[in-house]
Design a protein around this motif. Structure first.
Motif, PDB file in Angstrom:
ATOM      1  N   LEU A  31       0.821  -1.214   0.000  1.00  0.00           N
ATOM      2  CA  LEU A  31       0.000   0.000   0.000  1.00  0.00           C
ATOM      3  C   LEU A  31       0.852   1.261   0.000  1.00  0.00           C
ATOM      4  N   SER A  32       2.105   1.135   0.444  1.00  0.00           N
ATOM      5  CA  SER A  32       2.976   2.297   0.476  1.00  0.00           C
ATOM      6  C   SER A  32       3.235   2.836  -0.928  1.00  0.00           C
ATOM      7  N   LYS A  33       3.408   1.933  -1.887  1.00  0.00           N
ATOM      8  CA  LYS A  33       3.621   2.361  -3.271  1.00  0.00           C
ATOM      9  C   LYS A  33       2.350   2.973  -3.860  1.00  0.00           C
ATOM     10  N   ILE A  34       1.220   2.423  -3.487  1.00  0.00           N
ATOM     11  CA  ILE A  34      -0.053   2.998  -3.945  1.00  0.00           C
ATOM     12  C   ILE A  34      -0.228   4.393  -3.365  1.00  0.00           C
ATOM     13  N   TYR A  35       0.162   4.555  -2.109  1.00  0.00           N
ATOM     14  CA  TYR A  35       0.107   5.862  -1.442  1.00  0.00           C
ATOM     15  C   TYR A  35       0.995   6.866  -2.175  1.00  0.00           C
TER      16      TYR A  35
END
Length: 454
Positions: A31-35
């Protein structure tokens, strides 16, 4: 009253969102990359759709800066300089829609002073060195500063807009705090020495984590001062200030935390001397209350670390012996860079060359931690002139715009940070630029919270 309640509810939603975000990223790291993608996509879209009518580019840039360490910590960055390129890009979009001050020529000159050092590096860097990477690593920070400064130079902005910048800088730090507590729920179990601690820093570099948390101490103190009329916001900000101070202290990296407290003292001193007697009493109450909690946080940190944090700040090892170096060996790097400057006083050794030069002459293989000595070593006398521009310009501007009550706090954050962490992060470049804003007071509520000067 209804407007105040709506504002509180909105703030609470933002806080809860970022608390949950930190937890979700810990459980689902992807989710960090999506963020990271979402920040750029929605942020740029926000600026373009509104055509930067209300300085939206500044707010998005501030959010990117606040999120940088969290994204690095959680491997959300697609490339190392994500934040710096993000800040540069969004501010260029903002400039496209709303131009910039023509009187900001001084920062174009700052940029031009860096060019010879870049050109020299093409001839001085070793044949097997990745020239692009070596130059980019050292010059992208100053370029970020230049673009941010050109955008902010004498840009007219309201006091409420400055507070919005502070808000959006602070929000991502809440997500980072949430992640860090889940990453290391027990400080006592992972602290065994007085060295900087990666475990208490979310698994990332303590120096950079300390830097951004130190900035967070200042941000939440400011928010605490300006939320004293709203009990709910005041309580939220007090809890966040206590939490970020504790987690900052137990990184065992001193530079960022000391910088944060110096920023607070400068901010407090400026507004305390300038407010009316009644307002001074209210401000002093907030400061004393914060100081009381700080003492409690320190004692709690000492208990959690078995007294090792006391030894760390006393420059002692775990056995209580005073360490030979007060700067964890960085003085040797600084010394070598001053030698480079003296040997190459006009144009320096070239951008990125200082690391190679140091290894060749001293056998020490390490990148610079001090931007001042690096500028002198790599850019020579031109670097000295560039530094003088950065130091003198904000002070001169303050003489004509004393409503920017954060100016010296912002300036000293940059100055102190580049002395222990160079410009690894986008934060010192961007925060420096905030000292160049032309702040305007437009209503009575703002006037009560700012300087009473003619």
């Amino acid at each position: 009253m209804a407007l105040e309640k709506k504002s509180t509810n909105l703030y609470l939603k933002y806080v809860l969102f970022h608390l949950v975000l930190g937890g979700l990223v810990y459980v689902m790291p992807f989710l960090s990359k999506i963020y990271a993608i979402a920040i750029i996509f929605f942020g740029f879209r926000y600026v373009i759709l509104r055509k930067n009518a209300n300085e939206e580019a500044l707010f998005v840039a501030a959010y990117i800066v606040g999120a940088e360490v969290f994204l690095r910590m959680t491997h959300g960055n697609f490339f190392e300089q994500y934040a710096k390129y993000g800040v540069i890009s969004v501010l260029f979009i903002g400039i496209y829609f709303k131009s910039f001050s023509k009187s900001g020529l001084i920062y174009w000159m700052y940029g031009l002073l860096l060019v010879p050092g870049i050109l020299i590096s093409f001839f001085t860097l070793n044949f097997d060195t990745d020239i692009r990477k070596a130059i980019t690593f050292n010059i992208i920070g100053p370029i970020t500063l230049m673009v941010s400064a050109i955008y902010c130079y004498q840009r007219k902005i309201t006091f409420n807009q400055v507070k919005t910048v502070i808000d959006v800088l602070a929000y991502p730090l809440i997500a980072m705090l949430s992640y860090m507590f889940l990453y290391t729920p027990s400080i006592r179990d992972v602290v065994t020495s007085t060295e900087s601690n990666f475990q208490t820093s979310g698994g990332f570099g303590p120096n950079q984590v300390s830097t951004i948390l130190g900035l967070g101490i200042f941000l939440f103190f400011v928010k605490l001062v300006f939320s004293k009329k709203n009990k709910t916001d005041f309580i939220i900000n007090m809890i966040l200030l206590i939490t970020i101070t504790f987690r900052g202290i137990v990184t065992f990296s001193r530079g960022g935390i000391i910088t944060g407290f110096i920023m607070v003292i400068l901010f407090f001193g400026i507004i305390f001397m300038s407010l009316k007697t009644n307002a001074k009493f209210k401000l002093l109450t907030s400061f004393l209350l914060s100081s009381f909690f700080l003492i409690g946080i320190w004692f709690y940190s000492s208990i959690q670390t078995g007294g090792l944090i006391d030894k760390r700040y006393a420059n002692q090892d775990a056995r209580g012996r005073v360490k030979e170096s007060k700067l964890t060996g960085r003085e040797k790097l600084i010394e070598s860079e001053f030698t480079m400057f003296l040997d190459n006083p006009i144009f320096g050794v070239g951008v990125g060359k200082n690391k190679e030069y140091r290894e060749e002459t001293t056998g020490i293989e390490a990148a610079s931690h001090n931007e001042i000595s690096r500028m002198l070593a790599e850019h020579g006398s031109l670097g000295l002139f560039a530094l003088l521009i950065l130091l003198i310009t904000p002070v001169v501007l303050y003489l004509n715009n004393r409503q920017n009550i954060f100016l010296f706090s912002f300036l000293f954050f940059w100055l102190l940070t580049i002395n222990h962490a160079a410009m690894r992060l986008a934060a010192p470049a961007f925060v420096y630029a905030l000292s160049l804003l032309k702040v305007q007071i437009i209503n009575k509520d703002e006037e009560e919270l700012t300087l009473h000067r003619e």
